[in-house]
Design an enzyme around this catalytic site. Structure first.
Site, PDB file in Angstrom:
ATOM      1  N   GLU A   1     -12.820  31.156  15.512  1.00 51.84           N
ATOM      2  CA  GLU A   1     -12.852  32.568  15.908  1.00 51.84           C
ATOM      3  C   GLU A   1     -12.664  33.455  14.679  1.00 51.84           C
ATOM      4  O   GLU A   1     -11.689  33.306  13.929  1.00 51.84           O
ATOM      5  CB  GLU A   1     -11.752  32.855  16.950  1.00 51.84           C
ATOM      6  CG  GLU A   1     -11.720  34.330  17.333  1.00 51.84           C
ATOM      7  CD  GLU A   1     -11.105  34.625  18.691  1.00 51.84           C
ATOM      8  OE1 GLU A   1     -10.639  33.683  19.373  1.00 51.84           O
ATOM      9  OE2 GLU A   1     -11.096  35.816  19.056  1.00 51.84           O
TER      10      GLU A   1
ATOM     11  N   ASP B   1      -8.007  32.430  28.133  1.00 50.32           N
ATOM     12  CA  ASP B   1      -6.891  33.336  28.440  1.00 50.32           C
ATOM     13  C   ASP B   1      -7.280  34.787  28.142  1.00 50.32           C
ATOM     14  O   ASP B   1      -6.498  35.708  28.393  1.00 50.32           O
ATOM     15  CB  ASP B   1      -5.595  32.915  27.722  1.00 50.32           C
ATOM     16  CG  ASP B   1      -5.719  32.933  26.222  1.00 50.32           C
ATOM     17  OD1 ASP B   1      -6.844  33.106  25.709  1.00 50.32           O
ATOM     18  OD2 ASP B   1      -4.680  32.770  25.535  1.00 50.32           O
ATOM     19  N   SER B   2      -8.514  35.007  27.665  1.00 54.13           N
ATOM     20  CA  SER B   2      -9.077  36.364  27.618  1.00 54.13           C
ATOM     21  C   SER B   2      -9.074  36.950  29.032  1.00 54.13           C
ATOM     22  O   SER B   2      -9.222  38.163  29.205  1.00 54.13           O
ATOM     23  CB  SER B   2     -10.500  36.341  27.039  1.00 54.13           C
ATOM     24  OG  SER B   2     -11.284  35.341  27.666  1.00 54.13           O
TER      25      SER B   2
ATOM     26  N   LYS C   1      -7.952  23.683  25.765  1.00 50.01           N
ATOM     27  CA  LYS C   1      -7.994  24.288  24.427  1.00 50.01           C
ATOM     28  C   LYS C   1      -6.651  24.959  24.161  1.00 50.01           C
ATOM     29  O   LYS C   1      -6.051  25.530  25.083  1.00 50.01           O
ATOM     30  CB  LYS C   1      -9.132  25.309  24.349  1.00 50.01           C
ATOM     31  CG  LYS C   1      -9.174  26.107  23.043  1.00 50.01           C
ATOM     32  CD  LYS C   1     -10.479  26.836  22.879  1.00 50.01           C
ATOM     33  CE  LYS C   1     -10.556  28.191  23.539  1.00 50.01           C
ATOM     34  NZ  LYS C   1      -9.526  29.166  23.127  1.00 50.01           N
TER      35      LYS C   1
HETATM   36  O1  KIV Z   1      -9.962  33.090  25.809  1.00 50.01           O
HETATM   37  C1  KIV Z   1     -11.086  33.159  25.301  1.00 50.01           C
HETATM   38  O2  KIV Z   1     -11.964  33.860  25.812  1.00 50.01           O
HETATM   39  C2  KIV Z   1     -11.341  32.417  24.085  1.00 50.01           C
HETATM   40  C3  KIV Z   1     -12.566  32.710  23.275  1.00 50.01           C
HETATM   41  C4  KIV Z   1     -12.645  31.924  22.060  1.00 50.01           C
HETATM   42  C5  KIV Z   1     -13.839  32.532  23.966  1.00 50.01           C
HETATM   43  O3  KIV Z   1     -10.561  31.584  23.750  1.00 50.01           O
END
Ligand code: KIV
Length: 263
Positions: free
Chosen positions: A183, A47-48, A114
């Site tokens: 993280e 979701d980045s 995730k």
């Molecule tokens: O959304 C993301 O980029 C992540 C990072 C941990 C890679 O969750």
């Protein structure tokens, strides 16, 4: 001949073999093809997306529809890598909602899901795994909670935080997660979690002792040259190359119009 598709079990087995896991984020078709060609075992539609592709200030405004759109694009590359996707903020408030949201991402082409949180979202994690959805945990700094947390800070520096992180990691592993992203976890605590768990830890800004590392592709490739992150040193300067190539293109066009005017 194509190598066989990567499965969650194979990601787990990499830890047993002592093989380090290199993972990157992806948000579209060409990037997924290119990263897959490089042979990475795990790609994440993170979701980045909101920050590095859509220009949002953080990940809290990313919606399930946005994630579906980009998961579909990435999945069209049919990667050999396992293609995971993030459940965005506010889409896994209850176990039922978590399963419904995850199923939408799986229908769009995700092969694992995730979500951010430890024991606080354990009912949702159990529901996902119970529904047969391969699950990756995410603990430490939780970007979807950046407003509550007041910024992006390293976790695990106090005994309380260390204790909490260990308990969260063990609870997720026990529930059946096949890997856990750590993280911004302090390096000694990340090392301790990594030693204690039989499933792989995948670090981002959490020191060198995790079983694997994940980065936002744009950070690794230098695609956001205006950002300077402590945990991600770019290995390439693609942003500068884009600017330079666009300049050369402009110069070529301008040179053409000048000679056309002269003749
Ligand atoms: O959304 C993301 O980029 C992540 C990072 C941990 C890679 O969750």
């Amino acid at each position: 001949m194509h190598a066989a598709k990567v499965t969650p079990d194979q990601i787990r087995a990499m830890k047993q073999r002592g093989e380090k896991i290199a993972a990157l984020t992806t948000y579209d078709y060409p990037t997924t093809r290119l990263l897959d060609e490089a042979g990475l075992p795990l790609l994440l539609v993170g979701d980045s997306l909101g920050m590095v592709v859509l220009g949002m200030p953080d990940t809290t405004g990313v919606t399930l529809e946005m994630m579906e759109h980009h998961v579909r694009a990435a999945a069209r590359a049919c990667p050999r890598a396992l293609l995971a996707a993030d459940l965005p903020a506010n889409t896994y408030e209850t176990p039922d909602q978590a399963v419904q949201s995850a199923r939408r991402l799986m229908r769009a082409g995700a092969e694992a899901i995730k979500a951010e949180g430890g024991r606080a979202i354990l009912p949702q994690v159990r529901a996902l795994i119970g529904a047969g959805i391969p699950y990756i945990g995410h603990i430490g700094m939780l970007p979807q909670s950046v407003h509550q947390e007041g910024g992006y800070h390293i976790k695990g520096r106090t005994e309380d935080e260390r204790h909490c992180l260990l308990a969260d990691a063990e609870a997720l592993a026990h529930a059946g997660a096949f890997a856990i992203v750590l993280e911004l976890v302090s390096s000694p605590v990340a090392a301790e979690i990594t030693r204690r768990l039989s499933i792989p830890t995948i670090g981002i800004g959490s020191g060198p002792h995790c079983d694997g590392q994940i980065l936002v592709t744009h950070d690794l490739m230098g695609l956001l040259p205006w950002l300077h992150l402590r945990h991600a040193q770019p290995l390439a300067q693609l942003g500068r190359q884009i600017i330079e190539t666009a300049r050369q293109w402009q110069q070529q066009i301008q040179a053409r119009s000048t000679s056309a005017n002269v003749s």
